[in-house]
Design a protein around this motif. Structure first.
Motif, short mmCIF file in Angstrom:
data_model
loop_
_atom_site.label_atom_id
_atom_site.label_comp_id
_atom_site.label_asym_id
_atom_site.label_seq_id
_atom_site.Cartn_x
_atom_site.Cartn_y
_atom_site.Cartn_z
N LEU A 167 0.85 -1.19 0.00
CA LEU A 167 0.00 0.00 0.00
C LEU A 167 0.88 1.24 0.00
O LEU A 167 1.85 1.33 0.76
N PHE A 179 -7.17 -4.15 1.79
CA PHE A 179 -6.99 -3.55 3.12
C PHE A 179 -7.42 -4.55 4.20
O PHE A 179 -8.46 -4.41 4.83
N THR A 213 -3.57 4.17 -3.23
CA THR A 213 -2.46 3.33 -3.68
C THR A 213 -2.51 3.17 -5.18
O THR A 213 -3.58 3.25 -5.79
N LEU A 250 -6.82 5.76 2.54
CA LEU A 250 -5.95 4.91 1.74
C LEU A 250 -5.99 5.33 0.28
O LEU A 250 -7.06 5.49 -0.31
#
Length: 610
Positions: A109, A169, A163, A161
């Motif tokens: 990530l 996740f 990425t 998040l």
């Protein structure tokens, strides 16, 4: 009494709304028990998509955001460049503060921000592989956050998040002690795998140095780059090899994929001998190798998110091409191609599972996370067998050539050796018969007097040296002269043979000797036997002969034997002395009426009594 009841009902009526409010407030909020292992938080997440500038305050207060619940075990949103926010509220069972670890078990990530609100305090953490490895709260290949939680109190968990790879996740909550134990097991498994890869590296290097063949160099490059890629995917490379190089950590996986394809094509060309089998196809593969080398160099300058998907699909296409080439060589009858085709099948399986995980076709779990490692391990094992088979075939061809050149000489030599062996065997057989006849009594088949004397000399010398006892038995057939006089010597010979057979049947130990001492007398030598042991065997022999008449051509003849037993711890002068003692015991047995056993010790007692 009625007043008390009315007051109680009125109090319950007033408290009911507050109880309902507290119940609704806690409804749907999970409460985890960590005493039986880690708890997966991802299955209870809610998530939403926001702009890149959205902050925690905006996410927690905005009513315009549409939060979507997630109920599956693993949270996998596929390849995306959007910004996602996740939230979750929970509490723990227990009575004391618990030291816990939040684990995000996907190391690829890019930008991860985690916020934990507990007891009125907000804790924030900046994670992801765009940060230097040394900035992590715990130096581990996964993203770990140590925390202390008071049981039965609400904990709010938020995460932002973004990425460039796959949006996976997986978040799990562990007690610190449980995580440490599990981490040790995982480290042991990974250590065993990479240890085997290191051993294989040494083995292939040694083979390459010894044989000086290019195929080993290509194979070495293949397994090295494959092992590095697996280290990248598991987060070990960033932890141990380049913890301060954020750029290289992001670009190395794509570069290594091209390096794997590069060495895989060269290895396949050499192992399957494509140059001789399909010259034109070999030229096309040479161009493909050059193209792969150029793509590997270009991949270092292109964004990761731009070339990730094309690189994965290109690698799978090359794997399918390898399977096709292997199938062609199997049809051609190449033995090595069978192992090769099975190997590429394993690699293709691992790659397909990896791609299916990336695009959310299959869930992200322990098996899918390690499927590529399993597939590559199987592939490398099969390719090692293929190389070994190739060496075996090559060695076999060389041996066949050598055999064909020396066939005539070998046949002549073999014929001569057979004649010499046959003559030698005949001579040895004649010598053995001669030696056997020289130490065997011709009538009874037991050892003769010569063999007895030699055996006594050797056995007594050994007994003196190693200090063990020897027992002698002297046996005489009672009234045997009368048998010869009444029935003739042929019947007497038959009786002696039967007596010898019954004596031999009672002597079962290896190392004991039965010998004909002369006429109707026999001698038995029992090493490692005391006098009492010899007396027991002597009684068995006496009973065996006395209890069953001997069948001859003139009818059944009843015989008995007298036996003298002498057992002693030998010294250098003992053989003749012990024979004399056994003979004297035999004499006492005959004198006392025959058909009995007398030991040397009994003989001494009888003398004193007399």
């Amino acid at each position: 009494m009625m007043n008390v009841v009315k007051k109680t009902l009125r109090l319950c009526f007033y408290l009911l709304p507050f109880w309902l409010l507290s119940t609704n407030a806690n409804a749907g909020q999970p409460k985890y028990d960590l005493s039986h292992g880690g708890a997966g938080l991802s299955r209870s997440f809610s998530y939403t998509v926001t702009s890149e500038i959205a902050t925690l305050d905006y996410v927690t207060t905005s009513k315009q955001l549409k939060w979507q619940p997630h109920y599956k075990d693993n949270l996998n949103l596929g390849i995306t460049d959007k910004v996602y926010w996740f939230r979750h509220s929970f509490s723990l069972y227990g009575s004391h503060e618990q030291s816990v670890i939040f684990e995000v078990s996907y190391p690829l990530l890019d930008d991860l921000e985690i916020y934990i609100e507990h007891q009125g305090q907000l804790f924030s953490y900046q994670l992801g592989d765009l940060q230097r490895f040394g900035s992590r709260p715990i130096k581990h290949r996964f993203f770990l956050i140590p925390f202390t939680i008071t049981p039965n109190e609400n904990v709010k968990f938020y995460a932002r998040l973004k990425t460039s790879s796959v949006m996976i996740f997986p978040v799990k909550l562990w007690r610190t002690s449980d995580f440490t134990e599990r981490n040790q097991i995982n480290t042991l498994i990974l250590g065993a795998y990479f240890g085997l890869m290191a051993l294989l590296f040494v083995y292939v290097s040694s083979c390459g140095v010894i044989t000086r063949k290019r195929v080993y160099g290509y194979y070495l490059g293949y397994i090295t780059s494959m092992t590095l890629l697996l280290c990248n995917l598991s987060g070990l490379s960033f932890q141990y090899f380049w913890p301060n190089s954020v750029w290289w950590n992001g670009q190395s996986s794509i570069f290594l994929l091209y390096v794997i394809v590069f060495f895989g094509i060269l290895f396949s060309k050499n192992l399957l001998n494509i140059n001789h089998a399909y010259p034109r196809f070999n030229i096309a593969l040479c161009y493909l190798v050059a193209g792969v080398a150029i793509m590997a160099a270009v991949s270092l300058s292109l964004p990761y998110e731009l070339i990730l998907a094309p690189t994965i699909y290109f690698s799978l296409a090359c794997c399918v091409l390898g399977l096709f080439v292997g199938y062609l060589r199997v049809k051609d009858g190449l033995e090595v191609a069978k192992f090769y085709s099975v190997a590429w099948g394993g690699a293709l399986f691992g790659g397909l599972v990896l791609v299916a995980t990336k695009i959310s076709l299959v869930p992200f779990n322990w098996f899918t996370e390690h499927a590529l490692m399993f597939g590559i391990s199987f592939e490398i094992l099969c390719l090692s067998f293929a190389i070994a088979k190739s060496l075996q075939i090559e060695r076999k061809e060389k041996l066949q050539l050598k055999d064909s050149l020396m066939k005539h000489l070998a046949n002549a030599k073999e014929t001569l050796e057979q004649q010499v062996h046959q003559r030698t065997a005949e001579l040895e057989e004649a010598n053995n018969k001669l030696m056997q006849s020289a130490i065997t009594d011709a009538l009874t088949g037991v050892a003769n007097r010569r063999r007895l004397d030699e055996f006594l000399d050797v056995e007594y010398a050994r007994a003196v040296r190693f200090n063990y006892p020897i027992c002698l038995l002297m046996i005489d057939v009672d009234f045997f002269k009368k048998v010869n006089d009444d029935y003739g010597h042929q019947v007497g010979d038959t009786c002696l043979k039967s007596v010898a057979a019954r004596i031999t049947a009672e002597i079962t130990r290896i190392g004991d000797l039965v010998a004909r001492y002369g006429g109707e007398e026999f001698c038995i030598v029992l090493p490692y036997a005391q006098e009492l042991d010899g007396a027991v065997i002597a009684e068995k022999i006496r009973f065996s002969i006395a209890a069953h008449p001997i069948l001859t051509n003139v009818g059944a003849i009843e015989l008995t034997v007298s036996i003298g037993v002498a057992g002693h711890q030998p010294d250098s002068n003992m053989p003749l002395t012990q024979l004399e003692l056994a003979d004297k015991a035999l004499y006492i047995a005959k004198k006392n009426g025959r058909n009995q056993v007398v030991t040397a010790s009994e003989m001494g007692n009888r003398r004193s009594i007399n």
